[in-house]
Design an enzyme around this catalytic site. Structure first.
Site, mmCIF file in Angstrom:
data_model
loop_
_atom_site.group_PDB
_atom_site.id
_atom_site.type_symbol
_atom_site.label_atom_id
_atom_site.label_comp_id
_atom_site.label_asym_id
_atom_site.label_seq_id
_atom_site.Cartn_x
_atom_site.Cartn_y
_atom_site.Cartn_z
ATOM 1 C CD1 TRP A 204 -2.907 1.481 0.717
ATOM 2 C CD2 TRP A 204 -1.399 2.456 2.065
ATOM 3 N NE1 TRP A 204 -3.348 2.755 0.988
ATOM 4 C CE2 TRP A 204 -2.451 3.367 1.814
ATOM 5 C CE3 TRP A 204 -0.338 2.845 2.880
ATOM 6 C CZ2 TRP A 204 -2.468 4.648 2.371
ATOM 7 C CZ3 TRP A 204 -0.349 4.123 3.425
ATOM 8 C CH2 TRP A 204 -1.413 5.007 3.169
ATOM 9 N NE ARG A 448 -10.439 2.056 5.110
ATOM 10 C CZ ARG A 448 -11.049 2.915 4.334
ATOM 11 N NH1 ARG A 448 -11.876 2.491 3.405
ATOM 12 N NH2 ARG A 448 -10.859 4.203 4.464
ATOM 13 C CG ASP A 483 -11.888 2.039 -2.609
ATOM 14 O OD1 ASP A 483 -10.941 1.281 -2.862
ATOM 15 O OD2 ASP A 483 -11.793 3.042 -1.887
ATOM 16 C CG MET A 484 -12.028 -4.972 -3.494
ATOM 17 S SD MET A 484 -10.566 -5.677 -2.705
ATOM 18 C CE MET A 484 -10.925 -7.396 -2.824
ATOM 19 C CG ASN A 485 -10.590 0.394 0.548
ATOM 20 O OD1 ASN A 485 -9.547 0.706 0.006
ATOM 21 N ND2 ASN A 485 -11.695 1.101 0.423
ATOM 22 C CG ASP A 553 -5.179 5.051 -1.107
ATOM 23 O OD1 ASP A 553 -5.832 5.411 -2.101
ATOM 24 O OD2 ASP A 553 -5.669 4.348 -0.203
HETATM 25 C C1 DGJ Z 1 -9.261 3.869 -0.348
HETATM 26 C C2 DGJ Z 1 -9.078 4.660 -1.602
HETATM 27 O O1 DGJ Z 1 -7.902 4.281 -2.231
HETATM 28 C C3 DGJ Z 1 -9.116 6.141 -1.254
HETATM 29 O O2 DGJ Z 1 -8.838 6.910 -2.380
HETATM 30 C C4 DGJ Z 1 -10.455 6.466 -0.677
HETATM 31 O O3 DGJ Z 1 -11.447 6.306 -1.644
HETATM 32 C C5 DGJ Z 1 -10.746 5.585 0.521
HETATM 33 N N1 DGJ Z 1 -10.553 4.207 0.233
HETATM 34 C C6 DGJ Z 1 -12.138 5.796 1.036
HETATM 35 O O4 DGJ Z 1 -12.443 4.964 2.060
#
Ligand code: DGJ
Length: 800
Positions: A204, A448, A483-485, A553
């Site tokens: 990341w 997360r 998105d996918m976090n 990011d």
């Molecule tokens: C991760 C993304 O990469 C960011 O740009 C942003 O959209 C956040 N998530 C929001 O939770």
């Protein structure tokens, strides 16, 4: 072109050739891939030259059969290898048969050159496509008669961009279920192995770090087991010679049209032969193939160029632009956007958003994007994913009212969603705890604070499609950031029996692709942007549906320059989304000049992500000028041909450059319009090197015979940059950082350097432009180039 002549299959593009033949044993032997060969010259056919001699099997190896004791599969270049018959190298395919054996032997059966329906055949996976009418297709059919299995090797040739793609299909024609333990998409064998295997790894916030590994022998693996194509190891890899540079020498690029766990291994055998495989990561993977069923592997992409890394990148860029990206936005110029994330994070409401949008409109923004925080009780990242209804405390009039107001300002509106996820604290999880990937009755690990929805389940796919359709049609929405976090853990689906859990991650992607396909088809006018905590899923699978991806990011200009430079090896800049953000930067706390933040972001799909409402008047004026300039040049920047020059890693292969002060200290880019009439260049310096006044800019990709006007972006220099040196010029003493200093800085602007030459493309490319001398402690005038730490400049080139 595809030809089968004198027993040799010739697959040729404009500049490359890929050749194989069928051995007496029935195995397809790979002969050569690289520069196109003249095999059909009347003086001789050349086939004898490129076919390997097999008079005896090397000592210690397995003789394939009694009829062919001279054949050892371990020392033959093959189009595919299944293992078990003496080839102990990395396998293309591993199957456990119903009798428990893991030995397979696929031999030539037939081939076909499909056209029409089969050629452009659609299947559940994203695949390259052809709208030019130039692509050609070949299917090589192999059979394992002992176990009644058919393996089809599919090849597609894209002549104009020097790209060949491959995938495979295994068809079970027996009456018993077989288990696929591993099935790759591409196997590329080399009789003379290239030495350097290049991968793009990271994490990341620091995606796409180029790493060159010299593989003399043994194996080097680039793989992801995160459930995503991942920021840890992008599926794009390269093979090259030690002498290959950005512009000279052999370079192979390989990529995979897939977003899940992938695997690329480069092995050099005991006999010095190279083998690259690329496909789904076998770790954690397994597929039960029932009688009559088939399994298709994702499509892999390969390009070769003799013109170094840049040459190969040009092929990949052209291929992605023409044969991967599709839909209305394929060739449409992308709007300049303003995203709310780094401006306000979760702390948004209608008033704040509208103020931001208004400030954006003032400076020339075209698309306003509301990022995370607008739905459920989403005040932080612990809750509400899955509940896609508007938070009316933040947006009392709902989505439509906000969007209408933004539209009334003359801006398009975009929205953020994360459809694949759910928080434990959500209505969706309360109602459907069975919809997540987790092992029943066992503790679960989160990323997360969220869980992954089980997209192998069609009901879940339907929920995602329906809920997203509601969001996207609730108002006039022009852009969606998908998105996918989190990465995968506790991989388990209640939807699959225990002996099919190995299919889960792949089935997840089949489900995701279905959702993406249905939604992009239902909303063709929407510009979709992929995102996964930045670049955790930057791959050709996503790009087959969404034309662009948020690259990282990390918005720090210095980091971004390296990250974008990394992406550029395999992906065109029209896919790489990049924003200007505030300083100190939110990820690194580094301060970089606003101009540099603009210059770096301008080479991607460009936008801003900062609180314009809090910006100084001076910065707003600068931003307004940046946007106006970007609009004049964005066709070139978004769709031009991008070339790398010198880079921070200093590993451009140009070892002579280690004698220069600027080695590893500058990043040099050129982006040239398709017709070579306009180009933009950038030079970015990492740190000031004392008393190193000399610098140059070397363009690439121009028409060598044409004359160009080369000039720089003229800037004003802030006197405050010189600190108390101001007193060397000022008639009255000025205390540094005093009010007087501020006042002087506001009204007295120094002229920056001016570069302005007319020269032919060859001069600009081969000699480069010797720039104005850099500040070196001996005084300042407009003849001096003022580059601070992280300073940079844009250069423009226009054909006369
Ligand atoms: C991760 C993304 O990469 C960011 O740009 C942003 O959209 C956040 N998530 C929001 O939770």
């Amino acid at each position: 072109m595809i030809q089968v002549k004198d027993g040799i299959f010739e697959l040729t593009t404009e500049h490359t050739g890929y050749y194989f033949r069928i051995l007496k044993t029935g195995h397809p032997e790979h002969l050569y891939y690289g520069r196109k060969l003249r095999l059909s010259h009347p003086a001789g056919c050349g086939a004898d030259a490129i076919t390997e001699k097999h008079a005896f099997a090397p000592g210690g190896t397995i003789a394939y059969s009694q009829e062919h004791p001279e054949m050892s599969l371990e020392d033959i270049c093959l189009e595919m290898s299944a293992g078990g018959k003496g080839d102990v190298r990395e396998p293309f395919l591993e199957v456990t048969h119903a009798d428990g054996s893991t030995t397979s032997d696929f031999l030539y059966d037939s081939y076909r050159i499909p056209s029409g329906a089969e050629a452009g055949e659609e299947y559940d996976l994203p695949r390259s496509y052809d709208a030019t009418g130039q692509a050609e297709y070949l299917v090589l059919v192999l059979k394992d008669k002992q176990y009644e299995l058919t393996l089809e090797l599919h090849y597609t040739i894209y002549p104009e961009c020097d790209v060949i793609t491959r995938y495979a299909r295994l068809i079970n024609e027996s009456r018993e279920t077989v288990h696929i333990d591993s099935m790759q998409s591409l196997q590329l064998d080399f009789a003379t192995a290239p030495l350097v295997f290049t991968t793009f790894t990271g994490s990341w916030g620091r995606e796409m770090k180029r790493t060159d590994t010299i593989v003399y022998d043994g194996k080097h693996v680039n793989a992801s087991y995160t459930g995503t194509s991942s920021s840890r190891a992008n599926p794009f890899v390269m093979l090259s010679d030690k002498s290959t540079t950005e512009d000279y020498g052999n370079c192979y690029g390989v990529n995979l049209i897939y977003s899940g766990n992938h695997y690329e291994a480069y092995e050099v055998s005991a006999y010095g032969k190279g083998r690259l495989v690329s496909g789904i990561n076998p770790r954690g993977f397994g597929w039960k193939l029932e009688p009559g069923a088939y399994f298709t592997s994702p499509e892999a992409v390969m390009a070769f160029s003799k013109d170094g890394f840049n040459g190969m990148s040009q092929c990949m860029h052209a291929f992605v632009r023409e044969h991967i990206v599709r839909g209305e936005w394929k060739k449409k110029v992308r709007p300049v956007l303003l995203n709310s994330w780094e401006a306000a994070y979760f702390d948004i409401n209608e008033k704040r958003l509208l103020n931001l949008a208004r400030a954006g409109k003032e400076v020339g923004i075209e698309l306003f994007v509301m990022d995370d925080g607008w739905f459920g009780n989403r005040d932080d990242d612990t809750q509400s994913l899955g509940d896609w209804t508007v938070n009316t405390k933040k947006l009392p009039g709902g989505l439509k009212s906000l969007v209408d107001k933004v539209r009334a300002l003359g801006l398009a509106f975009g929205i953020w969603v994360e459809p694949e996820m759910v928080n434990e604290k959500s209505k969706l999880y309360e109602e459907h705890p069975e919809w997540v990937l987790r092992i029943p009755e066992k503790p679960h690990s989160q990323g997360r604070n969220q869980m992954i929805l089980d997209l192998s389940n069609r009901e879940v796919q339907d929920y995602i499609i329906d809920s997203m359709k509601k969001v996207f049609s609730a108002a006039d929405i022009s852009y969606v950031k998908w998105d996918m976090n989190r990465i995968f853990s506790d991989v388990y689906s209640r939807n699959l029996p225990s002996d099919r859990q190995g299919e889960l991650v792949h089935r997840y992607y089949l489900g995701l692709y279905r959702c993406m396909r249905e939604l992009t088809e239902s909303f063709p006018q929407i510009l979709f942007e992929g995102c996964s905590s930045g670049g955790n899923r930057f791959d050709l699978g996503i790009l087959s549906y969404f034309p662009q991806i948020w690259a990282s990011d990390d918005t720090d200009a210095l980091c971004r320059a390296e990250i974008q430079n990394g992406y550029s090896y395999g992906y065109p800049m029209s896919c790489v989304s990049a924003h200007v953000s505030a300083c100190p930067n939110h990820q690194t706390l580094r301060v970089t000049p606003l101009e540099t933040r603009f210059n770096v972001a301008a080479f991607g799909v460009f936008g801003y992500e900062c609180n314009l409402c809090d910006c100084k008047r001076e910065d707003l004026a600068a931003i307004k000028a940046q946007i106006a300039l970007y609009k004049e040049w964005r066709e070139v920047l978004q769709f031009g041909n991008f070339y790398r020059g010198r880079s921070f890693s200093g590993n451009s292969g140009d070892f002579h450059s280690c004698l220069r002060n600027s080695d590893g200290n500058v990043m040099e880019w050129t982006c040239v319009s398709e017709d070579q009439s306009r180009a933009v260049g950038m030079l970015l310096q990492r740190q000031v090197v004392p008393n190193a006044q000399f610098e140059y800019f070397q363009a690439k990709g121009l028409d060598p015979d044409a004359a160009y006007h080369f000039y720089n972006r003229l800037l004003k220099v802030n006197v405050k940059d010189f600190g108390d040196l101001v007193n060397t010029l000022s008639p009255v003493h000025i205390r540094q950082d005093s009010l007087l200093h501020e006042l002087v800085a506001r009204f007295v602007k120094l002229d920056g350097e001016c570069e302005d030459v007319i020269a032919c493309g060859d001069v600009l490319m081969y000699a480069g432009v010797k720039l104005k001398q850099a500040f070196a402690g001996t005084g300042y005038s407009e003849e001096v180039r003022h580059f601070q730490d992280f300073g940079s400049r844009l250069y423009f080139l226009e054909k006369l």
